[in-house]
Design a protein around this motif. Structure first.
Motif, short mmCIF file in Angstrom:
data_model
loop_
_atom_site.label_atom_id
_atom_site.label_comp_id
_atom_site.label_asym_id
_atom_site.label_seq_id
_atom_site.Cartn_x
_atom_site.Cartn_y
_atom_site.Cartn_z
N GLN A 134 -6.66 -49.32 -12.60
CA GLN A 134 -7.15 -48.81 -11.32
C GLN A 134 -7.97 -49.93 -10.68
O GLN A 134 -8.83 -50.52 -11.33
CB GLN A 134 -8.01 -47.58 -11.51
CG GLN A 134 -8.46 -46.96 -10.21
CD GLN A 134 -9.23 -45.68 -10.45
OE1 GLN A 134 -10.23 -45.69 -11.14
NE2 GLN A 134 -8.72 -44.59 -9.91
N THR A 141 0.65 -50.75 -12.37
CA THR A 141 1.10 -51.13 -13.70
C THR A 141 1.25 -52.64 -13.72
O THR A 141 1.83 -53.23 -12.81
CB THR A 141 2.46 -50.47 -14.03
OG1 THR A 141 2.31 -49.06 -13.95
CG2 THR A 141 2.93 -50.86 -15.43
N ILE A 201 -6.71 -47.70 -17.26
CA ILE A 201 -6.66 -46.25 -17.35
C ILE A 201 -5.55 -45.86 -18.32
O ILE A 201 -4.68 -46.67 -18.65
CB ILE A 201 -6.42 -45.59 -15.96
CG1 ILE A 201 -5.15 -46.13 -15.31
CG2 ILE A 201 -7.61 -45.83 -15.06
CD1 ILE A 201 -4.81 -45.46 -14.00
N SER A 217 -9.43 -46.97 -4.07
CA SER A 217 -8.94 -47.25 -5.41
C SER A 217 -7.48 -46.87 -5.50
O SER A 217 -7.08 -45.84 -4.97
CB SER A 217 -9.75 -46.45 -6.44
OG SER A 217 -11.06 -46.91 -6.47
N SER A 218 -6.69 -47.71 -6.15
CA SER A 218 -5.27 -47.43 -6.34
C SER A 218 -4.90 -47.79 -7.76
O SER A 218 -5.52 -48.62 -8.40
CB SER A 218 -4.44 -48.26 -5.36
OG SER A 218 -4.74 -47.91 -4.04
N ASN A 219 -3.83 -47.14 -8.24
CA ASN A 219 -3.35 -47.37 -9.60
C ASN A 219 -2.12 -48.26 -9.57
O ASN A 219 -1.26 -48.12 -8.70
CB ASN A 219 -3.02 -46.05 -10.28
CG ASN A 219 -4.24 -45.17 -10.42
OD1 ASN A 219 -5.37 -45.64 -10.39
ND2 ASN A 219 -4.03 -43.89 -10.58
N LYS A 253 -1.79 -49.75 -17.43
CA LYS A 253 -2.01 -49.13 -16.13
C LYS A 253 -3.48 -49.38 -15.79
O LYS A 253 -4.36 -49.15 -16.61
CB LYS A 253 -1.70 -47.65 -16.19
CG LYS A 253 -0.22 -47.40 -16.46
CD LYS A 253 0.15 -45.96 -16.22
CE LYS A 253 1.57 -45.63 -16.56
NZ LYS A 253 2.56 -46.63 -16.44
N ASP A 289 3.06 -50.74 -7.85
CA ASP A 289 2.43 -49.46 -7.54
C ASP A 289 3.43 -48.32 -7.73
O ASP A 289 4.56 -48.54 -8.19
CB ASP A 289 1.82 -49.45 -6.14
CG ASP A 289 2.83 -49.48 -5.00
OD1 ASP A 289 4.06 -49.42 -5.27
OD2 ASP A 289 2.41 -49.57 -3.84
#
Length: 92
Positions: free
Chosen positions: A69, A25, A91, A21-23, A67, A42
């Motif tokens: 995930q 925008t 998120i 999992s990555s966050n 944002k 990212d």
């Protein structure tokens, strides 16, 4: 024959199977026929895209600046890279 070999090599080397999992925008949203293409940035300012749609089973309501995930299934090494997601959530 060379074309077939090139296609197979690109398919094998041109994508990375990832299960993490990555966050990101959301910087831009383009409406498509069956869903939306999200342009993402990212934490290192690298740009990605992903497609969300009801047929893909990963559609959620999002807006530019959100944002999110992403649980990543694989990343296609294109320019910009395309993230194939397992799931996406907004998120705070």
């Amino acid at each position: 024959m060379k074309v077939i070999i090139a296609i197979i090599a690109f398919t094998l080397l041109g994508c990375n199977a990832v299960k993490e999992s990555s966050n990101y925008t959301i910087t831009k949203i383009e409406q498509g026929k069956d869903g939306q293409t999200l342009y993402l940035k990212d934490g290192q300012n690298k740009i990605f895209t992903t497609v969300i749609s009801i047929p893909n089973g990963n559609f959620i309501k999002v807006e530019e600046g959100d944002k999110i995930q992403i649980e990543t299934k694989e990343i296609l090494e294109t320019e910009p890279p395309i993230i194939i997601s397992k799931s996406i959530k907004v998120i705070d």
